[in-house]
Design a protein around this motif. Structure first.
Motif, PDB file in Angstrom:
ATOM      1  N   PHE A  90       0.859  -1.185   0.000  1.00  0.00           N
ATOM      2  CA  PHE A  90       0.000   0.000   0.000  1.00  0.00           C
ATOM      3  C   PHE A  90       0.892   1.230   0.000  1.00  0.00           C
ATOM      4  CE2 PHE A  90      -1.991   3.370   2.585  1.00  0.00           C
ATOM      5  CZ  PHE A  90      -3.146   3.590   1.847  1.00  0.00           C
ATOM      6  N   THR A  91       0.577   2.200  -0.849  1.00  0.00           N
ATOM      7  CA  THR A  91       1.322   3.463  -0.845  1.00  0.00           C
ATOM      8  C   THR A  91       0.374   4.612  -1.156  1.00  0.00           C
ATOM      9  OG1 THR A  91       3.320   4.573  -1.638  1.00  0.00           O
ATOM     10  CG2 THR A  91       2.065   3.328  -3.259  1.00  0.00           C
ATOM     11  N   ILE A  92       0.636   5.752  -0.515  1.00  0.00           N
ATOM     12  CA  ILE A  92      -0.202   6.934  -0.717  1.00  0.00           C
ATOM     13  C   ILE A  92       0.630   8.173  -0.418  1.00  0.00           C
ATOM     14  CG2 ILE A  92      -1.104   6.935   1.638  1.00  0.00           C
ATOM     15  CD1 ILE A  92      -3.823   7.841   0.407  1.00  0.00           C
ATOM     16  N   ARG A  93       0.371   9.224  -1.178  1.00  0.00           N
ATOM     17  CA  ARG A  93       0.965  10.527  -0.908  1.00  0.00           C
ATOM     18  C   ARG A  93      -0.030  11.355  -0.104  1.00  0.00           C
ATOM     19  NH1 ARG A  93       3.242  13.042  -6.312  1.00  0.00           N
ATOM     20  NH2 ARG A  93       3.340  14.795  -4.868  1.00  0.00           N
ATOM     21  N   LEU A  94       0.480  12.036   0.919  1.00  0.00           N
ATOM     22  CA  LEU A  94      -0.357  12.844   1.801  1.00  0.00           C
ATOM     23  C   LEU A  94       0.276  14.216   1.990  1.00  0.00           C
ATOM     24  CD1 LEU A  94      -0.885  10.021   4.405  1.00  0.00           C
ATOM     25  CD2 LEU A  94      -2.642  10.923   2.895  1.00  0.00           C
ATOM     26  N   SER A  95      -0.547  15.188   2.325  1.00  0.00           N
ATOM     27  CA  SER A  95      -0.030  16.537   2.545  1.00  0.00           C
ATOM     28  C   SER A  95       0.872  16.544   3.778  1.00  0.00           C
ATOM     29  CB  SER A  95      -1.180  17.531   2.728  1.00  0.00           C
ATOM     30  OG  SER A  95      -1.907  17.233   3.896  1.00  0.00           O
ATOM     31  N   ALA A  96       1.954  17.295   3.691  1.00  0.00           N
ATOM     32  CA  ALA A  96       2.917  17.377   4.791  1.00  0.00           C
ATOM     33  C   ALA A  96       2.407  18.373   5.838  1.00  0.00           C
ATOM     34  CB  ALA A  96       4.283  17.771   4.257  1.00  0.00           C
ATOM     35  N   THR A  97       1.298  17.995   6.461  1.00  0.00           N
ATOM     36  CA  THR A  97       0.629  18.811   7.476  1.00  0.00           C
ATOM     37  C   THR A  97       0.248  17.904   8.644  1.00  0.00           C
ATOM     38  OG1 THR A  97      -1.553  18.371   6.537  1.00  0.00           O
ATOM     39  CG2 THR A  97      -0.379  20.308   5.692  1.00  0.00           C
ATOM     40  N   PRO A  98      -0.086  18.462   9.796  1.00  0.00           N
ATOM     41  CA  PRO A  98      -0.571  17.615  10.887  1.00  0.00           C
ATOM     42  C   PRO A  98      -1.774  16.760  10.477  1.00  0.00           C
ATOM     43  CG  PRO A  98       0.006  19.764  11.739  1.00  0.00           C
ATOM     44  CD  PRO A  98       0.099  19.854  10.229  1.00  0.00           C
ATOM     45  N   LYS A  99      -2.662  17.313   9.656  1.00  0.00           N
ATOM     46  CA  LYS A  99      -3.808  16.535   9.183  1.00  0.00           C
ATOM     47  C   LYS A  99      -3.342  15.344   8.335  1.00  0.00           C
ATOM     48  CE  LYS A  99      -8.180  17.039   6.724  1.00  0.00           C
ATOM     49  NZ  LYS A  99      -9.086  17.982   6.054  1.00  0.00           N
ATOM     50  N   GLY A 100      -2.329  15.539   7.507  1.00  0.00           N
ATOM     51  CA  GLY A 100      -1.779  14.435   6.714  1.00  0.00           C
ATOM     52  C   GLY A 100      -1.161  13.354   7.587  1.00  0.00           C
ATOM     53  N   ALA A 101      -0.487  13.766   8.672  1.00  0.00           N
ATOM     54  CA  ALA A 101       0.106  12.794   9.598  1.00  0.00           C
ATOM     55  C   ALA A 101      -0.973  11.971  10.289  1.00  0.00           C
ATOM     56  CB  ALA A 101       0.987  13.513  10.617  1.00  0.00           C
ATOM     57  N   ARG A 102      -2.053  12.635  10.735  1.00  0.00           N
ATOM     58  CA  ARG A 102      -3.167  11.903  11.365  1.00  0.00           C
ATOM     59  C   ARG A 102      -3.802  10.926  10.378  1.00  0.00           C
ATOM     60  NH1 ARG A 102      -4.171  17.005  13.353  1.00  0.00           N
ATOM     61  NH2 ARG A 102      -5.833  17.381  11.851  1.00  0.00           N
ATOM     62  N   LEU A 103      -3.968  11.370   9.146  1.00  0.00           N
ATOM     63  CA  LEU A 103      -4.561  10.507   8.128  1.00  0.00           C
ATOM     64  C   LEU A 103      -3.665   9.301   7.847  1.00  0.00           C
ATOM     65  CD1 LEU A 103      -6.864   9.983   6.170  1.00  0.00           C
ATOM     66  CD2 LEU A 103      -5.736  11.505   4.536  1.00  0.00           C
ATOM     67  N   ALA A 104      -2.364   9.488   7.851  1.00  0.00           N
ATOM     68  CA  ALA A 104      -1.431   8.376   7.648  1.00  0.00           C
ATOM     69  C   ALA A 104      -1.641   7.302   8.710  1.00  0.00           C
ATOM     70  CB  ALA A 104       0.015   8.885   7.666  1.00  0.00           C
ATOM     71  N   ARG A 105      -1.745   7.725   9.966  1.00  0.00           N
ATOM     72  CA  ARG A 105      -1.969   6.769  11.064  1.00  0.00           C
ATOM     73  C   ARG A 105      -3.287   6.022  10.875  1.00  0.00           C
ATOM     74  NH1 ARG A 105      -5.066   7.282  15.352  1.00  0.00           N
ATOM     75  NH2 ARG A 105      -5.224   9.543  15.162  1.00  0.00           N
ATOM     76  N   ARG A 106      -4.339   6.752  10.548  1.00  0.00           N
ATOM     77  CA  ARG A 106      -5.649   6.114  10.376  1.00  0.00           C
ATOM     78  C   ARG A 106      -5.668   5.166   9.181  1.00  0.00           C
ATOM     79  NH1 ARG A 106      -9.090  11.481  11.786  1.00  0.00           N
ATOM     80  NH2 ARG A 106      -9.030  11.211  14.051  1.00  0.00           N
ATOM     81  N   LEU A 107      -5.046   5.574   8.083  1.00  0.00           N
ATOM     82  CA  LEU A 107      -4.999   4.703   6.904  1.00  0.00           C
ATOM     83  C   LEU A 107      -4.186   3.438   7.167  1.00  0.00           C
ATOM     84  CD1 LEU A 107      -4.562   7.374   4.099  1.00  0.00           C
ATOM     85  CD2 LEU A 107      -6.546   5.886   4.453  1.00  0.00           C
ATOM     86  N   ALA A 108      -3.106   3.567   7.917  1.00  0.00           N
ATOM     87  CA  ALA A 108      -2.298   2.388   8.246  1.00  0.00           C
ATOM     88  C   ALA A 108      -3.107   1.403   9.099  1.00  0.00           C
ATOM     89  CB  ALA A 108      -1.018   2.804   8.961  1.00  0.00           C
ATOM     90  N   ALA A 109      -3.817   1.919  10.097  1.00  0.00           N
ATOM     91  CA  ALA A 109      -4.645   1.052  10.940  1.00  0.00           C
ATOM     92  C   ALA A 109      -5.741   0.381  10.122  1.00  0.00           C
ATOM     93  CB  ALA A 109      -5.252   1.852  12.094  1.00  0.00           C
ATOM     94  N   GLU A 110      -6.374   1.137   9.228  1.00  0.00           N
ATOM     95  CA  GLU A 110      -7.416   0.574   8.358  1.00  0.00           C
ATOM     96  C   GLU A 110      -6.861  -0.497   7.436  1.00  0.00           C
ATOM     97  OE1 GLU A 110     -10.680  -0.407   6.165  1.00  0.00           O
ATOM     98  OE2 GLU A 110     -10.651   0.709   8.027  1.00  0.00           O
ATOM     99  N   ARG A 111      -5.710  -0.227   6.848  1.00  0.00           N
ATOM    100  CA  ARG A 111      -5.108  -1.194   5.918  1.00  0.00           C
ATOM    101  C   ARG A 111      -4.748  -2.469   6.658  1.00  0.00           C
ATOM    102  NH1 ARG A 111      -6.129  -1.641   1.071  1.00  0.00           N
ATOM    103  NH2 ARG A 111      -6.227   0.608   1.169  1.00  0.00           N
TER     104      ARG A 111
END
Length: 159
Positions: A25-46
């Motif tokens: 799984f790979t995804i590009r996210l905005s380099a913002t606190p919101k992007g960091a939170r989304l990374a954590r949530r997407l990893a848990a979901e995956r």
């Protein structure tokens, strides 16, 4: 710097004996606190979708590792207008192992090498993220595949 690059790119024995990835799984996210939170949530979901439910130790550990690395990518690896990339690669040989990679746009800002992290000061509120990564991951490191990006990675045995 060249010594760090050479050291971090030496394949680990565990990686050298590994077969092909089972899941990726790979995804590009905005380099913002919101992007960091989304990374954590997407990893848990995956990971949940791959068979490690949300409340398992493997999923919780993965979420914490991704959160720490993504936060570092946002705080220390951010370049205005550039994203960071989260990559999860699952290997299911003898033991299921997850490789977590966070790639940011600051190749010039490298963390200390594994095993050389200074202890966190009790007076500061930050500076413990990589100590957690070092404690929870089976191993971790940094690679620079281009002059424009760096990848901080870790691997965790899911069991």
């Amino acid at each position: 710097m060249n010594a760090d690059i050479a050291h971090s790119q030496v394949p680990r024995p565990e990686s050298a004996q590994r077969g092909a990835p089972t899941r990726h799984f790979t995804i590009r996210l905005s380099a913002t606190p919101k992007g960091a939170r989304l990374a954590r949530r997407l990893a848990a979901e995956r990971l949940h979708g791959w068979g490690w439910p949300y409340e398992t130790e493997a999923n919780l550990t993965t979420a914490l590792l991704v959160a720490e690395l993504a936060t570092n990518a946002v705080r220390h690896g951010r370049v205005q207008g550039r994203d960071f990339r989260l990559t999860l690669t699952l290997y299911q040989d003898d033991l299921a192992t997850l490789r977590i990679e966070l790639t940011d746009a600051r190749a010039d800002r490298r963390p200390p090498a594994p095993g050389t992290l200074p202890p966190a000061s009790p007076e500061t509120e930050s500076g413990r993220g990589l100590l957690l990564v070092e404690a929870l991951a089976s191993h971790w490191g940094t690679t620079c595949a281009s002059p424009y990006t760096k990848t901080v990675w870790c691997e965790v045995v899911l069991g």
